[in-house]
Design an enzyme around this catalytic site. Structure first.
Site, PDB file in Angstrom:
ATOM      1  N   ASP A  70     -18.498   6.866   5.379  1.00 36.46           N
ATOM      2  CA  ASP A  70     -17.148   6.826   4.815  1.00 36.46           C
ATOM      3  C   ASP A  70     -17.101   7.426   3.408  1.00 36.46           C
ATOM      4  O   ASP A  70     -16.115   8.057   3.031  1.00 36.46           O
ATOM      5  CB  ASP A  70     -16.635   5.387   4.784  1.00 36.46           C
ATOM      6  CG  ASP A  70     -16.146   4.920   6.146  1.00 36.46           C
ATOM      7  OD1 ASP A  70     -16.079   5.751   7.067  1.00 36.46           O
ATOM      8  OD2 ASP A  70     -15.827   3.724   6.286  1.00 36.46           O
ATOM      9  N   GLY A  71     -18.168   7.228   2.611  1.00 39.03           N
ATOM     10  CA  GLY A  71     -18.174   7.789   1.268  1.00 39.03           C
ATOM     11  C   GLY A  71     -18.112   9.306   1.285  1.00 39.03           C
ATOM     12  O   GLY A  71     -17.385   9.931   0.492  1.00 39.03           O
ATOM     13  N   ASP A 141      -9.058   3.348  -2.839  1.00 38.13           N
ATOM     14  CA  ASP A 141      -8.473   2.469  -3.846  1.00 38.13           C
ATOM     15  C   ASP A 141      -8.815   2.909  -5.261  1.00 38.13           C
ATOM     16  O   ASP A 141      -9.787   3.604  -5.510  1.00 38.13           O
ATOM     17  CB  ASP A 141      -8.944   1.019  -3.638  1.00 38.13           C
ATOM     18  CG  ASP A 141     -10.445   0.910  -3.433  1.00 38.13           C
ATOM     19  OD1 ASP A 141     -11.194   1.437  -4.261  1.00 38.13           O
ATOM     20  OD2 ASP A 141     -10.864   0.299  -2.438  1.00 38.13           O
ATOM     21  N   ASP A 170     -10.811 -11.204 -11.582  1.00 36.74           N
ATOM     22  CA  ASP A 170     -12.028 -10.426 -11.812  1.00 36.74           C
ATOM     23  C   ASP A 170     -11.751  -8.932 -11.678  1.00 36.74           C
ATOM     24  O   ASP A 170     -12.425  -8.107 -12.303  1.00 36.74           O
ATOM     25  CB  ASP A 170     -13.113 -10.828 -10.808  1.00 36.74           C
ATOM     26  CG  ASP A 170     -13.804 -12.132 -11.177  1.00 36.74           C
ATOM     27  OD1 ASP A 170     -13.486 -12.692 -12.246  1.00 36.74           O
ATOM     28  OD2 ASP A 170     -14.654 -12.590 -10.400  1.00 36.74           O
ATOM     29  N   ALA A 205     -10.506 -12.584  -6.816  1.00 40.59           N
ATOM     30  CA  ALA A 205     -10.869 -13.834  -7.522  1.00 40.59           C
ATOM     31  C   ALA A 205      -9.857 -14.130  -8.616  1.00 40.59           C
ATOM     32  O   ALA A 205     -10.191 -14.261  -9.796  1.00 40.59           O
ATOM     33  CB  ALA A 205     -12.281 -13.745  -8.086  1.00 40.59           C
TER      34      ALA A 205
END
Length: 291
Positions: A70-71, A141, A170, A205
């Site tokens: 995927d990268g 993202d 976070d 988080a």
């Protein structure tokens, strides 16, 4: 008349891509097609692919083949961002969401594409400009992530210029539907069909009372302002650290619909890949097995 006259290659930096390259070159030689690659990638492999710079590869290729995971596929999509050239993902190793085929399926797949027997799946990107003026594009993202020892990410969210919510977390992840199965998913975000164009905003988080994800239209600009109480953050673009942010900095994130074109041959579906990779089973109380 065949569609594929020139094949551009994008290679994983470490995985063995020689068998796949040989299959592509053999297929191309039989059809008098040209195979191009990036100099720092094909020069380390004994092959007859022609080394050209990125702009030349993008301008000449009628098809780009991503060899890796995927990268590598995300890097190929960023390379082609805004161009009509389709990209075919070939998986070298672990199951990926974006790869369409394995190495053994390459000759058949290339012939199908050459004969126009394929569909194109448009993929949306998200874009922003960093405080130093660098323009960045992400197909998974853009994440604003706390730096250890420098406090939480305290970020005010505004849509279309109107303040909406403040997160303390976070990290804050701004994802596409493509990225919904990556960092966003690990932070509790939803799985979104890649055919849906939208922007996901997901806190990781969260330390604030409001910890829900947001889903925005691709027509809505998103402003992210680091509050005075925020620690120093790094900006990750498709997992790669590309900058830093400090309290008072602001990013405006916008959508780039159909920024890349992914080849689909109908061998598998997104939901089949999602079930296998994410081990989606459901409640243990449900005894009826999924087919």
């Amino acid at each position: 008349m065949g569609m594929v006259h020139t094949v551009g290659l994008v290679l994983h930096p470490r995985r063995d891509s020689k068998p796949a390259i040989d299959a592509i070159i053999d297929w191309a030689r039989a059809r008098d097609a040209t195979v191009l690659g990036l100099p720092d990638e094909v020069d380390r492999i004994d092959c007859s692919a022609v080394a050209v710079e990125a702009d030349d590869l993008v301008g000449r290729a009628s098809l780009v083949v991503s060899l890796g995971g995927d990268g590598t596929m995300l890097r190929s999509m960023r390379l082609l961002s805004g161009k009509p050239t389709p990209v075919l993902g070939v998986n070298l190793g672990r199951l990926g969401f974006l790869a369409e085929i394995g190495v053994d399926e390459l000759p058949e797949a290339l012939s199908a594409i050459d004969a126009h027997r394929f569909t194109v799946e448009p993929r949306m990107a998200v874009r922003t400009q960093l405080p130093d003026g660098t323009n960045v594009t992400a197909f998974n993202d853009i994440a604003l992530v706390r730096t250890p020892g420098h406090g939480l990410a305290a970020i005010a969210i505004s849509m279309q210029g109107y303040p909406f919510v403040r997160y303390s977390a976070d990290a804050l992840i701004v994802a596409t539907s493509t990225g919904s199965t990556a960092y966003s998913f690990s932070a509790g975000g939803p799985i979104v069909s890649p055919t849906v164009e939208g922007i996901l905003v997901v806190p990781a988080a969260a330390h604030s009372a409001f910890n829900r994800a947001l889903v925005l239209s691709p027509n809505e600009d998103l402003d992210l302002e680091l509050l005075p109480s925020s620690g120093r953050l790094v900006v990750e673009v498709d997992g790669e650290v590309l900058g830093e942010l400090n309290p008072g900095d602001t990013l405006t994130v916008s959508a780039a619909p159909a920024a890349a074109k992914v080849v689909r041959l109908g061998y598998t579906t997104f939901y089949e890949r999602a079930r296998r990779k994410l081990q989606v089973n459901g409640s243990l109380e449900v005894e009826l097995p999924l087919s």
